[in-house]
Write a protein that holds these residues in place. Structure first.
Motif, mmCIF file in Angstrom:
data_model
loop_
_atom_site.group_PDB
_atom_site.id
_atom_site.type_symbol
_atom_site.label_atom_id
_atom_site.label_comp_id
_atom_site.label_asym_id
_atom_site.label_seq_id
_atom_site.Cartn_x
_atom_site.Cartn_y
_atom_site.Cartn_z
ATOM 1 N N LEU A 19 4.453 -14.227 18.937
ATOM 2 C CA LEU A 19 3.886 -13.162 18.116
ATOM 3 C C LEU A 19 3.092 -12.153 18.948
ATOM 4 O O LEU A 19 3.152 -10.955 18.678
ATOM 5 N N VAL A 20 2.391 -12.631 19.950
ATOM 6 C CA VAL A 20 1.609 -11.712 20.795
ATOM 7 C C VAL A 20 2.533 -10.885 21.686
ATOM 8 O O VAL A 20 2.424 -9.658 21.754
ATOM 9 N N GLN A 21 3.449 -11.529 22.371
ATOM 10 C CA GLN A 21 4.313 -10.813 23.317
ATOM 11 C C GLN A 21 5.344 -9.932 22.620
ATOM 12 O O GLN A 21 5.846 -8.982 23.222
ATOM 13 N N GLY A 22 5.652 -10.213 21.369
ATOM 14 C CA GLY A 22 6.618 -9.401 20.634
ATOM 15 C C GLY A 22 6.003 -8.186 19.959
ATOM 16 O O GLY A 22 6.721 -7.363 19.386
ATOM 17 N N HIS A 23 4.701 -8.047 20.025
ATOM 18 C CA HIS A 23 4.017 -6.929 19.366
ATOM 19 C C HIS A 23 4.130 -5.668 20.221
ATOM 20 O O HIS A 23 4.067 -5.727 21.448
ATOM 21 N N PRO A 24 4.308 -4.496 19.595
ATOM 22 C CA PRO A 24 4.427 -3.247 20.357
ATOM 23 C C PRO A 24 3.218 -2.929 21.253
ATOM 24 O O PRO A 24 3.364 -2.228 22.253
ATOM 25 N N ALA A 46 7.330 -32.429 7.060
ATOM 26 C CA ALA A 46 8.500 -33.013 7.728
ATOM 27 C C ALA A 46 9.794 -32.353 7.253
ATOM 28 O O ALA A 46 10.747 -33.015 6.878
ATOM 29 N N ASP A 47 9.814 -31.031 7.287
ATOM 30 C CA ASP A 47 10.979 -30.264 6.837
ATOM 31 C C ASP A 47 11.401 -29.317 7.958
ATOM 32 O O ASP A 47 10.797 -28.272 8.171
ATOM 33 N N LEU A 48 12.438 -29.714 8.670
ATOM 34 C CA LEU A 48 12.905 -28.918 9.806
ATOM 35 C C LEU A 48 13.568 -27.615 9.396
ATOM 36 O O LEU A 48 13.832 -26.758 10.226
ATOM 37 N N THR A 49 13.853 -27.443 8.107
ATOM 38 C CA THR A 49 14.526 -26.226 7.651
ATOM 39 C C THR A 49 13.547 -25.093 7.335
ATOM 40 O O THR A 49 13.982 -23.963 7.112
ATOM 41 N N LEU A 50 12.256 -25.386 7.273
ATOM 42 C CA LEU A 50 11.290 -24.335 6.944
ATOM 43 C C LEU A 50 11.287 -23.244 8.007
ATOM 44 O O LEU A 50 11.518 -23.503 9.190
ATOM 45 N N LYS A 51 11.002 -22.046 7.588
ATOM 46 C CA LYS A 51 10.926 -20.890 8.489
ATOM 47 C C LYS A 51 9.554 -20.248 8.343
ATOM 48 O O LYS A 51 8.927 -20.319 7.290
ATOM 49 N N GLY A 52 9.112 -19.587 9.381
ATOM 50 C CA GLY A 52 7.817 -18.930 9.353
ATOM 51 C C GLY A 52 7.887 -17.538 8.767
ATOM 52 O O GLY A 52 8.962 -16.985 8.540
ATOM 53 N N MET A 53 6.694 -16.984 8.522
ATOM 54 C CA MET A 53 6.632 -15.609 8.035
ATOM 55 C C MET A 53 5.246 -15.041 8.286
ATOM 56 O O MET A 53 4.284 -15.766 8.515
ATOM 57 N N VAL A 54 5.193 -13.727 8.237
ATOM 58 C CA VAL A 54 3.939 -12.992 8.337
ATOM 59 C C VAL A 54 3.891 -12.064 7.134
ATOM 60 O O VAL A 54 4.840 -11.325 6.875
ATOM 61 N N THR A 55 2.788 -12.105 6.381
ATOM 62 C CA THR A 55 2.629 -11.208 5.237
ATOM 63 C C THR A 55 1.391 -10.357 5.441
ATOM 64 O O THR A 55 0.423 -10.783 6.054
ATOM 65 N N GLY A 56 1.460 -9.148 4.944
ATOM 66 C CA GLY A 56 0.320 -8.239 5.046
ATOM 67 C C GLY A 56 0.389 -7.289 6.225
ATOM 68 O O GLY A 56 -0.623 -6.699 6.602
ATOM 69 N N LEU A 57 1.569 -7.132 6.808
ATOM 70 C CA LEU A 57 1.721 -6.217 7.947
ATOM 71 C C LEU A 57 1.545 -4.764 7.504
ATOM 72 O O LEU A 57 1.904 -4.397 6.391
ATOM 73 N N LYS A 58 1.003 -3.957 8.411
ATOM 74 C CA LYS A 58 0.845 -2.520 8.182
ATOM 75 C C LYS A 58 1.765 -1.770 9.145
ATOM 76 O O LYS A 58 2.357 -2.367 10.040
ATOM 77 N N LEU A 59 1.873 -0.482 8.976
ATOM 78 C CA LEU A 59 2.706 0.322 9.873
ATOM 79 C C LEU A 59 2.031 0.602 11.208
ATOM 80 O O LEU A 59 2.694 0.944 12.176
ATOM 81 N N SER A 60 0.716 0.456 11.288
ATOM 82 C CA SER A 60 0.038 0.687 12.567
ATOM 83 C C SER A 60 0.389 -0.435 13.544
ATOM 84 O O SER A 60 0.660 -1.564 13.146
ATOM 85 N N GLN A 61 0.423 -0.091 14.822
ATOM 86 C CA GLN A 61 0.850 -1.048 15.847
ATOM 87 C C GLN A 61 -0.071 -0.996 17.059
ATOM 88 O O GLN A 61 0.374 -1.116 18.192
ATOM 89 N N ASP A 62 -1.361 -0.868 16.826
ATOM 90 C CA ASP A 62 -2.285 -0.727 17.952
ATOM 91 C C ASP A 62 -2.846 -2.081 18.386
ATOM 92 O O ASP A 62 -2.506 -3.128 17.832
ATOM 93 N N LEU A 63 -3.699 -2.043 19.375
ATOM 94 C CA LEU A 63 -4.262 -3.269 19.937
ATOM 95 C C LEU A 63 -5.107 -4.030 18.915
ATOM 96 O O LEU A 63 -5.118 -5.264 18.917
ATOM 97 N N ASP A 64 -5.778 -3.325 18.027
ATOM 98 C CA ASP A 64 -6.530 -3.999 16.962
ATOM 99 C C ASP A 64 -5.591 -4.833 16.097
ATOM 100 O O ASP A 64 -5.898 -5.981 15.758
ATOM 101 N N ASP A 65 -4.445 -4.255 15.736
ATOM 102 C CA ASP A 65 -3.467 -4.981 14.921
ATOM 103 C C ASP A 65 -2.946 -6.218 15.648
ATOM 104 O O ASP A 65 -2.768 -7.274 15.039
ATOM 105 N N LEU A 66 -2.711 -6.099 16.938
ATOM 106 C CA LEU A 66 -2.244 -7.237 17.730
ATOM 107 C C LEU A 66 -3.312 -8.333 17.751
ATOM 108 O O LEU A 66 -3.007 -9.512 17.554
#
Length: 175
Positions: free
Chosen positions: A47-52, A106-126
């Motif tokens: 999540l950190v390295q994939g952020h703009p 114990a559910d290997l099929t679960l997937k992660g998610m992020v909710t509440g993202l904004k359009l800003s992509q600055d260091l504060d957001d990261l």
């Protein structure tokens, strides 16, 4: 790197959603149970390295001769307002099961998610995304802890963070 609780006992204890018991797996002559989440260090990195804003983070951390995680921790202190740092994520939440859930579900099929993202992509957001991720991992560990039985355990609590920084605490607890 994984995050886990490890409990040892003289007798085998079966706890739903917790792995084990395994005899002599950690301490000779004792039974081990463990619960937690796999690859949490990799989740933080992902999540950190994939952020703009990651290139900016790298440059600023390098200029201060800090790891990116030390820089993010200090940056969170700079951007907090009158509330404690933990309240920066009031509108941003991470479900950390990007690689399935090891325990307590114990559910290997679960997937992660992020909710509440904004359009800003600055260091504060990261920095806030980093904090939300660490909080999510802690919440997962807390839910694992609820599964433990009413026995006295020697608890090892491992909080992974990327290379070079880790926290290992020991304590005894009885619910």
């Amino acid at each position: 790197t994984s995050s886990c609780h490890m409990g040892i006992s003289k007798d085998p204890i079966f706890v739903p959603g917790v792995w084990g018991p395994y005899f002599s797996a950690m301490v000779p002559g004792f039974w081990l149970n463990e619960g937690g989440q796999s690859v949490t260090g990799k989740l933080i990195d992902h999540l950190v390295q994939g952020h703009p804003a990651f290139p900016e983070l790298q440059a600023k951390a390098t200029a201060r001769c800090q790891s990116i995680y030390a820089y993010l921790n200090s940056h969170l202190d700079l951007i907090k307002k009158t509330e404690p740092v933990g309240f920066l994520t009031v509108d941003l939440h991470v479900w950390p099961d990007f690689h399935g859930n090891r325990s307590p579900l114990a559910d290997l099929t679960l997937k992660g998610m992020v909710t509440g993202l904004k359009l800003s992509q600055d260091l504060d957001d990261l920095a806030i995304l980093y904090l939300a991720t660490v909080q999510a991992i802690a919440a997962c560990l807390w839910s694992c802890r609820k599964r433990w039985s009413l026995f006295l355990w020697e608890l090892l609590f491992w909080v992974p963070v990327p290379p070079g920084i880790s926290l290992l605490c020991r304590r005894q607890w009885q619910e």
